[in-house]
Design a protein around this motif. Structure first.
Motif, PDB file in Angstrom:
ATOM      1  N   ASN A   1      -3.089   9.230  63.841  1.00  0.00           N
ATOM      2  CA  ASN A   1      -4.582   8.648  63.787  1.00  0.00           C
ATOM      3  C   ASN A   1      -5.571   9.587  63.435  1.00  0.00           C
ATOM      4  O   ASN A   1      -6.566   9.061  62.869  1.00  0.00           O
ATOM      5  CB  ASN A   1      -4.634   8.477  65.583  1.00  0.00           C
TER       6      ASN A   1
ATOM      7  N   ASP B   1     -13.498  13.515  62.734  1.00  0.00           N
ATOM      8  CA  ASP B   1     -13.747  12.668  63.579  1.00  0.00           C
ATOM      9  C   ASP B   1     -12.529  12.862  64.542  1.00  0.00           C
ATOM     10  O   ASP B   1     -11.241  12.726  63.905  1.00  0.00           O
ATOM     11  CB  ASP B   1     -13.744  11.152  63.413  1.00  0.00           C
ATOM     12  N   PRO B   2     -12.591  13.291  65.931  1.00  0.00           N
ATOM     13  CA  PRO B   2     -11.141  13.797  66.623  1.00  0.00           C
ATOM     14  C   PRO B   2     -10.409  12.743  66.925  1.00  0.00           C
ATOM     15  O   PRO B   2     -10.435  11.424  66.708  1.00  0.00           O
ATOM     16  CB  PRO B   2     -11.835  14.359  67.900  1.00  0.00           C
ATOM     17  N   ALA B   3      -9.077  13.049  67.138  1.00  0.00           N
ATOM     18  CA  ALA B   3      -7.998  11.970  67.586  1.00  0.00           C
ATOM     19  C   ALA B   3      -7.133  12.850  68.615  1.00  0.00           C
ATOM     20  O   ALA B   3      -6.504  13.667  68.138  1.00  0.00           O
ATOM     21  CB  ALA B   3      -7.401  11.560  66.426  1.00  0.00           C
ATOM     22  N   GLY B   4      -7.187  12.256  69.619  1.00  0.00           N
ATOM     23  CA  GLY B   4      -6.370  12.963  70.856  1.00  0.00           C
ATOM     24  C   GLY B   4      -6.391  14.292  70.921  1.00  0.00           C
ATOM     25  O   GLY B   4      -7.481  14.747  71.197  1.00  0.00           O
ATOM     26  N   VAL B   5      -5.049  15.183  70.821  1.00  0.00           N
ATOM     27  CA  VAL B   5      -5.042  16.431  71.140  1.00  0.00           C
ATOM     28  C   VAL B   5      -5.939  16.898  70.028  1.00  0.00           C
ATOM     29  O   VAL B   5      -6.443  18.280  70.277  1.00  0.00           O
ATOM     30  CB  VAL B   5      -3.596  16.977  71.243  1.00  0.00           C
ATOM     31  N   PHE B   6      -6.284  16.703  68.968  1.00  0.00           N
ATOM     32  CA  PHE B   6      -6.915  17.044  67.587  1.00  0.00           C
ATOM     33  C   PHE B   6      -8.467  17.097  67.827  1.00  0.00           C
ATOM     34  O   PHE B   6      -9.196  16.159  67.361  1.00  0.00           O
ATOM     35  CB  PHE B   6      -6.302  16.856  66.218  1.00  0.00           C
ATOM     36  N   THR B   7      -9.063  18.032  68.469  1.00  0.00           N
ATOM     37  CA  THR B   7     -10.561  18.002  68.509  1.00  0.00           C
ATOM     38  C   THR B   7     -11.036  19.198  68.000  1.00  0.00           C
ATOM     39  O   THR B   7     -10.297  20.342  67.730  1.00  0.00           O
ATOM     40  CB  THR B   7     -10.918  18.032  70.063  1.00  0.00           C
ATOM     41  N   ASP B   8     -12.380  19.413  67.811  1.00  0.00           N
ATOM     42  CA  ASP B   8     -12.871  20.438  66.975  1.00  0.00           C
ATOM     43  C   ASP B   8     -12.302  21.023  65.979  1.00  0.00           C
ATOM     44  O   ASP B   8     -12.155  22.370  65.784  1.00  0.00           O
ATOM     45  CB  ASP B   8     -13.248  21.731  68.161  1.00  0.00           C
TER      46      ASP B   8
END
Lengths: 274, 274
Positions: free
Chosen positions: A50, A156-163
């Motif tokens: 994602n 643009d973040p997706a699930g666990v993948f932020t910042d």
């Protein structure tokens, strides 16, 4: 130019498999496309896919392996059977809890039955066409890896993948050449496409404070009549993983910067993929 | 709730066609997805498609019309025959040289034989599922349009479309509800997916200086125990066009903010599209 410019991809991959070539692949098998690697525990695969779909410029996902199987991918047009993703890159980084643990020339012991590998498009793939148009990337002329920088531009973040933030590669060009450079590379939609920004103002927008100190890759040389031009870079997923720190459990594997997998699809062929 | 919540899409489109409904569509035909519109002279179509492919979160391209034909789209799963994209939105903006020239309830005279229309996914599409999970967007409870803000986050450029920035919609939630809000909306990949940022720090990262003054849409109400949550917004293409100023020749048409086309595909169906 690279001493491996005229090798066939499977010949070059064999050199990597036997650890006879362990560094960057700029100019290797010059007519063929190349790919970045990220290998994740399967529980993070959906979020990672994602993330790639939401951020196709820095993270153009080409294909993925089944769980625990580094010998197969789900889109055979990129590479023919007989490869081993654990050995056919020149070198690998292994991360734990977002920290680099070690660098190795193969990951036979690390690639577990729980790992899924993802191949990501690489901007090396459009360099041959830039050369053919007289727009030779400086690092190729110098025999170095492309300079690569961290930026402050957020994915643009997706699930666990932020910042997460973009990583970019940089090639200097004269301002009057930028439209042609944009047009040529825009065709390579699966390998980062056209630049995301350019000029010294562009460097500022991206939060790059010192062009002379790239975070990865080779040392840049920018002439007075040139400006820096920045492309999305397949090192982004590595930085994304490092930025997650303790959120990702288990080992994560990647290629080392600039040391890619040479594919069996030519740059001319990959250019036609949407 | 909207007085049109239970109407069939074709009934609601007829109200728009007859200019009996000319304002926002929040909550209209509540089980159905909605779409944003941008109509461009055909010479900019390839660059615009590439812009959407490179920036799928703010610009999720659903389908497009043939040149000069507002009665047909290239993906019939979104809307059944019998529509007229020149009349079936509640209202339209018409731009020249990047400037808003006028707002009308139909664009029969403006949609020329040289125009191509593009339908872009809309975050209204996931609001029904948020409601069903007890996470009712504030603006729906208040019977207003969703608050919409310009940001300083750059889109990755494509051809003529450079120096473009994200537009975002905002819904306030309690911090403890954000993970569930992210999970529910993440499934709607064709209608902006999960939020791109959240919190007052997120507003700062996006360059939003005054939450009480949205650039488009309704006035926000954020309670003390809530934070703002931001999604990519289909108004982005309109801002992109305005930002190109004199680079785009000819008239450009869009819907007005919050006043969407109601599609024949349900939110439940659009959720399954990649």
């Amino acid at each position: 130019m690279s001493e491996y410019a005229q090798l066939e991809p499977h010949q070059f991959r064999l050199l990597c498999r036997e650890a006879k070539h362990t560094s960057h692949t700029s100019g290797a098998c010059e007519e063929y496309a190349q790919a970045n690697l990220i290998v994740l525990p399967q529980e993070y695969a959906d979020d990672f896919i994602n993330l790639c779909l939401r951020n196709p410029v820095p993270c153009p996902l080409l294909c993925k392996t089944p769980v625990g199987n580094p010998f197969t991918i789900d889109n055979p047009e990129y590479i023919k059977e007989g490869f081993d993703l654990r050995t056919d890159f020149p070198s690998y980084n292994v991360y734990e809890n977002g920290e680099l643990k070690f660098t190795k020339t193969d990951v036979k012991n690390e690639w577990s039955s729980n790992h899924i590998g993802f191949l990501i498009g690489c901007s090396h793939s459009f360099e041959h066409e830039l050369c053919e148009n007289g727009l030779i990337p400086r690092h190729l002329a110098l025999g170095r890896g492309v300079p690569v920088y961290k930026t402050t531009k957020n994915l643009d973040p997706a699930g666990v993948f932020t910042d997460c933030t973009y990583v970019v590669s940089m090639r200097p060009y004269r301002p009057e050449d930028v439209p042609r450079v944009r047009e040529i590379t825009s065709k390579f939609k699966k390998t980062h496409g056209e630049p995301i920004d350019w000029g010294y103002e562009g460097a500022e927008r991206l939060g790059i404070t010192d062009l002379n100190r790239p975070d990865f890759g080779g040392q840049p040389v920018i002439h007075d009549d040139e400006i820096p031009v920045f492309w999305g870079c397949g090192v982004t997923p590595q930085l994304v993983v490092m930025q997650q720190k303790n959120k990702i459990r288990g080992q994560v594997i990647s290629h080392t910067t600039g040391a890619m997998l040479v594919l069996d699809i030519t740059s001319e062929q990959i250019k036609r993929l949407e």
